[in-house]
Design an enzyme around this catalytic site. Structure first.
Site, PDB file in Angstrom:
ATOM      1  CD  GLU A  36      -3.063  -0.983   0.233  1.00 27.05           C
ATOM      2  OE1 GLU A  36      -3.048  -0.024  -0.560  1.00 27.05           O
ATOM      3  OE2 GLU A  36      -3.974  -1.836   0.231  1.00 27.05           O
ATOM      4  CG  ASP A 146      -5.803  -7.657  -7.155  1.00 26.43           C
ATOM      5  OD1 ASP A 146      -4.737  -7.810  -6.528  1.00 26.43           O
ATOM      6  OD2 ASP A 146      -6.757  -6.989  -6.703  1.00 26.43           O
ATOM      7  CD  GLU A 255     -15.085  -5.344  -1.818  1.00 23.31           C
ATOM      8  OE1 GLU A 255     -13.916  -5.685  -1.540  1.00 23.31           O
ATOM      9  OE2 GLU A 255     -15.358  -4.255  -2.357  1.00 23.31           O
ATOM     10  CD  GLU A 298     -10.856  -2.455  -8.096  1.00 20.38           C
ATOM     11  OE1 GLU A 298      -9.891  -2.219  -7.338  1.00 20.38           O
ATOM     12  OE2 GLU A 298     -12.052  -2.233  -7.779  1.00 20.38           O
TER      13      GLU A 298
END
Length: 431
Positions: A36, A146, A255, A298
């Site tokens: 992150e 991902d 989600e 996304e």
């Protein structure tokens, strides 16, 4: 601010603030995520440094300071997302002339690409940072896996490296996904990916908002490799993910969602679907099992790539519909907030506004309606937090000359390949 042409007082305020951050000591007693911090702090600082024509060297200095702290992670820290660092760390090496940063991140990427897996090219989700081995047998395009696949493709495009391993591994992963993880819903023939759990030898008919980046990633890679098979599947995935938006009462996607396919309806979700869930499925070809929305990008990220690559105005229409839904259901007392239930127009809000709402959602929406020559995807590579890095002129081809030819989509997967202890060789996969 640079992208939306606000390079005035507000940008300078941001530069002055960012360059006063003290990275010498953590401001939390909790652990710090290398992933992150890399995609947000390091990526943001370096992208701002580039976009402002390198006029503010203090931004580069701050990027170096935070990376120097994070570099200690390679001698003991647990790095859950070790494969999503290379764009930022290689860019830091480029500007500091210190190749150590790139070597650290590339070493992690190479290690993951070399691991055995139930499917060629698709590393399992877990990794042990001590020995670098894969842990478990969970294979997915969703969260936890991902952006590793994303960076396998974007790193060679950003650097024009001669090493084919990254693109070859990505293309092998696409081939494995087409063979084993693509599914069509029994209602509506919507195209989705599923996940696989080797521990129980089951495919789970679930997907997620996080996974919905894959359509844009496949489309961009298919265009880069001039591979129509990949592009066709990509457009199907983009349509499938958009279906999760246009089917809800708010026009916003969940989600997590599940579906039924010709090979069953196993999801591994506990509790199992309710009668209301199944009724929703019979109408829309999926049902939400994690019903909240926390400002994720996304679906609109993939929509952005679809517009830029195809020029089909339906993607403009979709972006406009999303904006209408956001304006109607997400405004809070200050800023915008997520919601607890995307299928309830009166849903409670979530008292939180993620930084990726600005970095990704609003940026991708802005660029969808902007001149395609501005921050062109032929000239810039976006990191997974949507911070653009300047890319060189593209190569004639990427990967080796013997990369994997791709089969047409089949609903039912074939027999699972055996797990090999050797490094995957794309040209040796039986087709």
């Amino acid at each position: 601010m640079m992208i939306v042409e606000m390079a005035g007082e507000l940008f300078m305020e941001a530069v002055n603030f960012a360059t006063q951050i003290d990275f010498s000591e953590s401001k939390t007693d909790d652990t710090v995520s290398v992933f992150e911090t890399t995609i947000r702090y390091l990526g943001g600082l370096l992208s701002a440094y580039e976009l402002s024509d390198q006029k503010y060297p203090a931004l580069l200095q701050k990027a170096k300071e935070v990376a120097d702290k994070m570099s200690h992670a390679w001698i003991g820290s647990n790095i859950a997302e070790a494969g999503t660092l290379i764009l930022e760390w290689s860019t830091l090496s480029k500007y500091t002339k210190n190749d150590t940063y790139r070597q650290l991140a590339e070493g992690s990427l190479r290690q993951i690409a070399s691991l055995p897996s139930p499917f060629p090219g698709m590393a399992v989700q877990g990794i042990n940072p001590v020995g670098g081995q894969g842990v478990g047998g969970y294979v997915s395009w969703g969260g936890g896996s991902d952006s590793y696949f994303e960076y396998l493709l974007k790193y060679p495009r950003l650097t024009n490296t001669d090493d084919p391993v990254f693109v070859d591994t990505w293309k092998t992963a696409i081939d494995s996904s087409i063979r084993h993880l693509l599914r069509k819903s029994t209602v509506g023939d919507h195209l989705y990916t599923c996940t696989y759990d080797a521990a129980i030898d089951k495919f789970r008919h679930i997907s997620s908002h996080l996974a919905c980046f894959h359509g844009g990633n496949w489309l961009y890679g298919g265009k880069l490799l001039n591979n129509q098979t990949i592009m066709d599947h990509a457009l199907g995935l983009i349509d499938g993910c958009w279906n999760t938006y246009e089917s809800t009462e708010t026009g916003i996607g969940p989600e997590g969602f599940a579906y039924v396919s010709s090979d069953g309806n196993y999801t591994g979700i506990n509790p199992p679907p309710t009668e209301a869930d199944l009724q929703f499925y019979t109408q829309h070809g999926f049902y939400p099992y994690a019903r909240y929305y926390i400002l994720r990008p996304e679906v609109l990220e993939s929509n952005f790539y679809a517009w830029r690559i195809t020029g089909n105005t339906k993607y403009l229409d979709r972006a406009a519909k999303a904006i209408e839904s956001f304006q109607k259901y997400l405004p809070a007392a200050v800023g915008f907030a997520g919601i607890e239930d995307i299928n309830d127009p009166a849903s409670d809000k979530i008292d939180d506004m993620e930084s990726f709402w600005f970095a990704e959602v609003l940026k991708y929406l802005y660029l969808t309606f902007d001149d395609p020559k501005h921050i062109s995807i032929d000239e810039y590579i976006f990191n997974t937090e949507a911070h653009p890095f300047k890319a060189p002129r593209g190569r004639a081809f990427y990967g080796s000359n013997a990369t994997v030819p791709l089969r047409p989509f089949k609903v039912r997967p074939g027999p699972l390949p055996e797990v090999s202890s050797n490094r995957f060789n794309p040209s040796s996969i039986p087709l």
